[in-house]
Design a protein around this motif. Structure first.
Motif, PDB file in Angstrom:
ATOM      1  N   LYS A  23       0.838  -1.212   0.000  1.00  0.00           N
ATOM      2  CA  LYS A  23       0.000   0.000   0.000  1.00  0.00           C
ATOM      3  C   LYS A  23       0.869   1.257   0.000  1.00  0.00           C
ATOM      4  CE  LYS A  23      -4.080  -2.146   1.990  1.00  0.00           C
ATOM      5  NZ  LYS A  23      -4.219  -3.184   2.994  1.00  0.00           N
ATOM      6  N   ILE A  24       2.032   1.175   0.641  1.00  0.00           N
ATOM      7  CA  ILE A  24       2.944   2.327   0.648  1.00  0.00           C
ATOM      8  C   ILE A  24       3.658   2.421  -0.699  1.00  0.00           C
ATOM      9  CG2 ILE A  24       4.999   3.325   1.731  1.00  0.00           C
ATOM     10  CD1 ILE A  24       4.117   1.865   4.347  1.00  0.00           C
ATOM     11  N   LEU A  25       4.155   1.284  -1.186  1.00  0.00           N
ATOM     12  CA  LEU A  25       4.912   1.294  -2.447  1.00  0.00           C
ATOM     13  C   LEU A  25       4.044   1.684  -3.639  1.00  0.00           C
ATOM     14  CD1 LEU A  25       7.005  -1.994  -1.960  1.00  0.00           C
ATOM     15  CD2 LEU A  25       7.830   0.357  -1.713  1.00  0.00           C
ATOM     16  N   LEU A  26       2.743   1.414  -3.549  1.00  0.00           N
ATOM     17  CA  LEU A  26       1.841   1.778  -4.651  1.00  0.00           C
ATOM     18  C   LEU A  26       1.195   3.153  -4.421  1.00  0.00           C
ATOM     19  CD1 LEU A  26       0.222  -1.714  -5.348  1.00  0.00           C
ATOM     20  CD2 LEU A  26       1.809  -0.481  -6.843  1.00  0.00           C
ATOM     21  N   ASN A  27       1.809   3.932  -3.521  1.00  0.00           N
ATOM     22  CA  ASN A  27       1.368   5.321  -3.272  1.00  0.00           C
ATOM     23  C   ASN A  27      -0.086   5.445  -2.824  1.00  0.00           C
ATOM     24  OD1 ASN A  27       3.911   6.209  -4.223  1.00  0.00           O
ATOM     25  ND2 ASN A  27       3.168   5.944  -6.311  1.00  0.00           N
ATOM     26  N   TYR A  28      -0.567   4.425  -2.146  1.00  0.00           N
ATOM     27  CA  TYR A  28      -1.927   4.521  -1.600  1.00  0.00           C
ATOM     28  C   TYR A  28      -1.840   5.147  -0.208  1.00  0.00           C
ATOM     29  CZ  TYR A  28      -6.518   2.803   0.146  1.00  0.00           C
ATOM     30  OH  TYR A  28      -7.773   2.685   0.694  1.00  0.00           O
ATOM     31  N   LEU A  29      -0.880   4.659   0.593  1.00  0.00           N
ATOM     32  CA  LEU A  29      -0.683   5.229   1.929  1.00  0.00           C
ATOM     33  C   LEU A  29       0.477   6.214   1.891  1.00  0.00           C
ATOM     34  CD1 LEU A  29      -0.965   2.175   4.360  1.00  0.00           C
ATOM     35  CD2 LEU A  29      -2.613   4.027   4.066  1.00  0.00           C
ATOM     36  N   PRO A  30       0.313   7.377   2.530  1.00  0.00           N
ATOM     37  CA  PRO A  30       1.411   8.341   2.574  1.00  0.00           C
ATOM     38  C   PRO A  30       2.518   7.869   3.539  1.00  0.00           C
ATOM     39  CG  PRO A  30      -0.440   9.135   3.869  1.00  0.00           C
ATOM     40  CD  PRO A  30      -0.886   7.854   3.228  1.00  0.00           C
ATOM     41  N   LEU A  31       3.653   8.537   3.512  1.00  0.00           N
ATOM     42  CA  LEU A  31       4.765   8.127   4.375  1.00  0.00           C
ATOM     43  C   LEU A  31       4.537   8.550   5.824  1.00  0.00           C
ATOM     44  CD1 LEU A  31       7.718   8.932   1.935  1.00  0.00           C
ATOM     45  CD2 LEU A  31       6.669   6.712   2.402  1.00  0.00           C
ATOM     46  N   GLU A  32       3.693   9.595   6.042  1.00  0.00           N
ATOM     47  CA  GLU A  32       3.411  10.030   7.424  1.00  0.00           C
ATOM     48  C   GLU A  32       2.329   9.130   8.027  1.00  0.00           C
ATOM     49  OE1 GLU A  32       3.162  12.374   4.879  1.00  0.00           O
ATOM     50  OE2 GLU A  32       5.264  12.916   5.190  1.00  0.00           O
ATOM     51  N   LYS A  33       2.731   8.379   9.027  1.00  0.00           N
ATOM     52  CA  LYS A  33       1.809   7.408   9.630  1.00  0.00           C
ATOM     53  C   LYS A  33       0.565   8.051  10.232  1.00  0.00           C
ATOM     54  CE  LYS A  33       2.891   3.763  12.210  1.00  0.00           C
ATOM     55  NZ  LYS A  33       3.692   2.842  13.050  1.00  0.00           N
ATOM     56  N   ALA A  34       0.731   9.280  10.756  1.00  0.00           N
ATOM     57  CA  ALA A  34      -0.391   9.945  11.430  1.00  0.00           C
ATOM     58  C   ALA A  34      -1.569  10.166  10.474  1.00  0.00           C
ATOM     59  CB  ALA A  34       0.080  11.281  12.004  1.00  0.00           C
ATOM     60  N   LEU A  35      -1.277  10.160   9.171  1.00  0.00           N
ATOM     61  CA  LEU A  35      -2.349  10.439   8.194  1.00  0.00           C
ATOM     62  C   LEU A  35      -3.102   9.171   7.753  1.00  0.00           C
ATOM     63  CD1 LEU A  35      -0.308  12.850   5.837  1.00  0.00           C
ATOM     64  CD2 LEU A  35      -1.915  13.493   7.647  1.00  0.00           C
ATOM     65  N   TRP A  36      -2.584   8.019   8.129  1.00  0.00           N
ATOM     66  CA  TRP A  36      -3.144   6.774   7.596  1.00  0.00           C
ATOM     67  C   TRP A  36      -4.623   6.595   7.866  1.00  0.00           C
ATOM     68  CZ3 TRP A  36       1.118   2.497   8.684  1.00  0.00           C
ATOM     69  CH2 TRP A  36       2.234   2.777   7.871  1.00  0.00           C
ATOM     70  N   SER A  37      -5.031   6.695   9.149  1.00  0.00           N
ATOM     71  CA  SER A  37      -6.419   6.302   9.448  1.00  0.00           C
ATOM     72  C   SER A  37      -7.421   7.245   8.777  1.00  0.00           C
ATOM     73  CB  SER A  37      -6.657   6.181  10.946  1.00  0.00           C
ATOM     74  OG  SER A  37      -6.354   7.409  11.539  1.00  0.00           O
ATOM     75  N   SER A  38      -7.121   8.558   8.734  1.00  0.00           N
ATOM     76  CA  SER A  38      -8.092   9.468   8.104  1.00  0.00           C
ATOM     77  C   SER A  38      -8.130   9.235   6.588  1.00  0.00           C
ATOM     78  CB  SER A  38      -7.759  10.925   8.424  1.00  0.00           C
ATOM     79  OG  SER A  38      -6.471  11.232   7.918  1.00  0.00           O
ATOM     80  N   LEU A  39      -6.966   8.970   5.994  1.00  0.00           N
ATOM     81  CA  LEU A  39      -6.942   8.730   4.545  1.00  0.00           C
ATOM     82  C   LEU A  39      -7.730   7.459   4.200  1.00  0.00           C
ATOM     83  CD1 LEU A  39      -4.850   9.321   1.727  1.00  0.00           C
ATOM     84  CD2 LEU A  39      -4.841   6.892   2.264  1.00  0.00           C
ATOM     85  N   LEU A  40      -7.489   6.399   4.963  1.00  0.00           N
ATOM     86  CA  LEU A  40      -8.187   5.136   4.674  1.00  0.00           C
ATOM     87  C   LEU A  40      -9.699   5.310   4.802  1.00  0.00           C
ATOM     88  CD1 LEU A  40      -5.817   2.590   6.439  1.00  0.00           C
ATOM     89  CD2 LEU A  40      -6.217   2.780   3.985  1.00  0.00           C
ATOM     90  N   LYS A  41     -10.100   6.046   5.823  1.00  0.00           N
ATOM     91  CA  LYS A  41     -11.538   6.245   6.009  1.00  0.00           C
ATOM     92  C   LYS A  41     -12.117   7.000   4.810  1.00  0.00           C
ATOM     93  CE  LYS A  41     -15.187   7.988   8.989  1.00  0.00           C
ATOM     94  NZ  LYS A  41     -16.050   7.806   7.806  1.00  0.00           N
ATOM     95  N   LYS A  42     -11.411   8.042   4.392  1.00  0.00           N
ATOM     96  CA  LYS A  42     -11.872   8.871   3.280  1.00  0.00           C
ATOM     97  C   LYS A  42     -11.977   8.042   1.988  1.00  0.00           C
ATOM     98  CE  LYS A  42      -9.863  12.467   0.705  1.00  0.00           C
ATOM     99  NZ  LYS A  42      -8.541  12.205   0.361  1.00  0.00           N
ATOM    100  N   GLN A  43     -10.955   7.244   1.699  1.00  0.00           N
ATOM    101  CA  GLN A  43     -10.940   6.466   0.459  1.00  0.00           C
ATOM    102  C   GLN A  43     -12.000   5.368   0.470  1.00  0.00           C
ATOM    103  OE1 GLN A  43      -9.382   8.777  -1.093  1.00  0.00           O
ATOM    104  NE2 GLN A  43      -8.191   7.376  -2.352  1.00  0.00           N
ATOM    105  N   ARG A  44     -12.158   4.739   1.623  1.00  0.00           N
ATOM    106  CA  ARG A  44     -13.149   3.656   1.703  1.00  0.00           C
ATOM    107  C   ARG A  44     -14.571   4.209   1.589  1.00  0.00           C
ATOM    108  NH1 ARG A  44      -9.704   0.713   6.519  1.00  0.00           N
ATOM    109  NH2 ARG A  44      -8.154  -0.320   5.181  1.00  0.00           N
ATOM    110  N   ASP A  45     -14.801   5.405   2.148  1.00  0.00           N
ATOM    111  CA  ASP A  45     -16.115   6.043   1.988  1.00  0.00           C
ATOM    112  C   ASP A  45     -16.354   6.400   0.522  1.00  0.00           C
ATOM    113  OD1 ASP A  45     -16.507   5.824   4.664  1.00  0.00           O
ATOM    114  OD2 ASP A  45     -16.145   7.939   5.144  1.00  0.00           O
ATOM    115  N   LEU A  46     -15.300   6.878  -0.110  1.00  0.00           N
ATOM    116  CA  LEU A  46     -15.396   7.247  -1.528  1.00  0.00           C
ATOM    117  C   LEU A  46     -15.771   6.021  -2.361  1.00  0.00           C
ATOM    118  CD1 LEU A  46     -14.956   9.298  -3.826  1.00  0.00           C
ATOM    119  CD2 LEU A  46     -12.515   8.723  -3.780  1.00  0.00           C
TER     120      LEU A  46
END
Length: 399
Positions: free
Chosen positions: A46-69
């Motif tokens: 997920k990191i290597l395919l640029n889905y998850l950013p390198l800053e760990k603190a952003l993971w949970s909000s990003l995942l929630k946003k993408q899954r809702d989308l």
């Protein structure tokens, strides 16, 4: 699956434990293969395919946003058309005022619906054949899509669309051949029925999830839509995420696969676009590059293939376009992809893997005639991917 040494797992955990993941270090580790343990591979991909950013603190909000989308996509592209189809069949007061199946207007909802059906049938045919030697894709998922499988739903799902369209086309086909005047769709031959065997209501097989991912991708990317072979790219991604030992990630395998697949396709979609074949980014250019690299590394073998008029498109087209997913068993494909995704020049390493595959069977190729060599290349004889990757690394280092 190879169980990794605890030390190696600890190395991964250390890099992934930092507040900001050091991408260089992570790539280096992943290049030599990612442990399956603890869901490490799923996370690294997920990191290597640029889905998850390198800053760990952003993971949970990003995942929630993408899954809702992604849920939004399901509602707009599968649920709403399904409801519209169910309603349109009922309300037939005045066909001149509403959108109806014979409306010639290209913007007509029906027109889009029929076009989508053609794409859907092609996807359906391809995903049912995913990795036939493995039971996984035929098995029910633990996390069926509740939005779609709610028993209260009266709307038409992708599964119903496929079944109805197939039954209709079977009926028409038989009428055209003049065998019967009115054929009963229920009296289909056993082979066609078994091909459309589905799990009981409330369950869905893994291949149905893959079908949905590809259908939504095709709808969102009309410029490329669906091209045969995309099923072979999405298969290993989905398999990896859907077998994640970490259940709260596994539950979202469908949405996460969709976005990782979309990102991966953004990098390789040029291989699937016919009009780009001869451009710098197209597949022909990449196939030529396999041969020019081979010429550099092993001129004798290069000349032999040239002399026999064995063109790279005879075998390298499939190797490159499908990222070798057709040449090896699924666990081995996944191991190769660890290295491909970790390569910062991304698919340069794939060219070296293809070269390594050629040089590892050079003695057989140098002795064989055209027919024998074509058979070797179309059905590659070596199954040890570690040997192939080691050779590709040697070629890379010998630049």
């Amino acid at each position: 699956r190879l169980r990794c040494a605890p030390r190696r797992i600890a190395d991964f955990q250390e890099v992934l434990g930092e507040p900001t993941v050091a991408l260089g270090k992570l790539r280096q580790l992943c290049f030599s293969g990612i442990p399956f343990d603890g869901g490490l591979r799923c996370l690294c991909w997920k990191i290597l395919l640029n889905y998850l950013p390198l800053e760990k603190a952003l993971w949970s909000s990003l995942l929630k946003k993408q899954r809702d989308l992604y849920s939004q996509f399901l509602k707009e592209m599968i649920i709403q058309p399904g409801i519209a189809k169910a309603n349109l069949g009922v309300s037939r007061e005045d066909v001149t005022l509403e959108d109806h199946p014979l409306n010639p207007n290209p913007d007509s909802r029906w027109n889009t619906y029929f076009k989508d059906n053609e794409v859907l049938l092609q996807i359906d045919k391809d995903v049912r054949r995913l990795y036939p030697d493995m039971a996984f894709f035929q098995r029910p998922t633990d996390y069926p899509c509740l939005l779609i499988l709610d028993p209260q739903n009266e709307f038409e799902t992708l599964r119903k669309r496929v079944e109805q369209t197939t039954l209709k086309s079977q009926t028409v086909a038989r009428n055209r051949s003049g065998v019967t005047n009115v054929s009963s769709p229920l009296k289909t031959t056993p082979s066609s029925l078994s091909e459309y065997e589905v799990l009981p209501n409330g369950c869905e097989a893994h291949w149905e999830v893959v079908e949905r991912i590809l259908f939504i991708y095709a709808k969102l990317n009309p410029g490329i839509a669906y091209v045969q072979g995309m099923n072979e790219i999405v298969g290993p991604l989905y398999y990896t995420f859907a077998t994640d030992p970490n259940s709260e990630w596994k539950e979202h395998a469908e949405a996460d696969t969709f976005f990782c697949f979309t990102n991966l396709m953004a990098e390789i979609r040029d291989n699937f676009i016919k009009s780009l074949d001869d451009s710098q980014c197209g597949i022909t250019y990449k196939m030529e590059k396999v041969y020019s690299t081979l010429k550099e590394k092993d001129v004798e073998l290069y000349l032999k293939l040239q002399e026999q008029n064995i063109k790279p498109q005879f075998f390298a087209f499939r190797w490159l376009t499908l990222l070798l997913s057709q040449e090896f068993l699924l666990p081995d494909v996944i191991r190769i992809w660890d290295s491909l995704f970790a390569d910062d020049k991304r698919f340069d390493f794939l060219l070296l893997v293809c070269c390594a595959m050629l040089t590892l069977i050079r003695d057989q190729l140098l002795e064989g005639d055209f027919t024998l060599n074509m058979r070797l290349l179309q059905d590659y004889p070596i199954s040890d991917v570690h040997l192939i990757l080691k050779k590709a690394k040697e070629l890379q280092d010998s630049k």
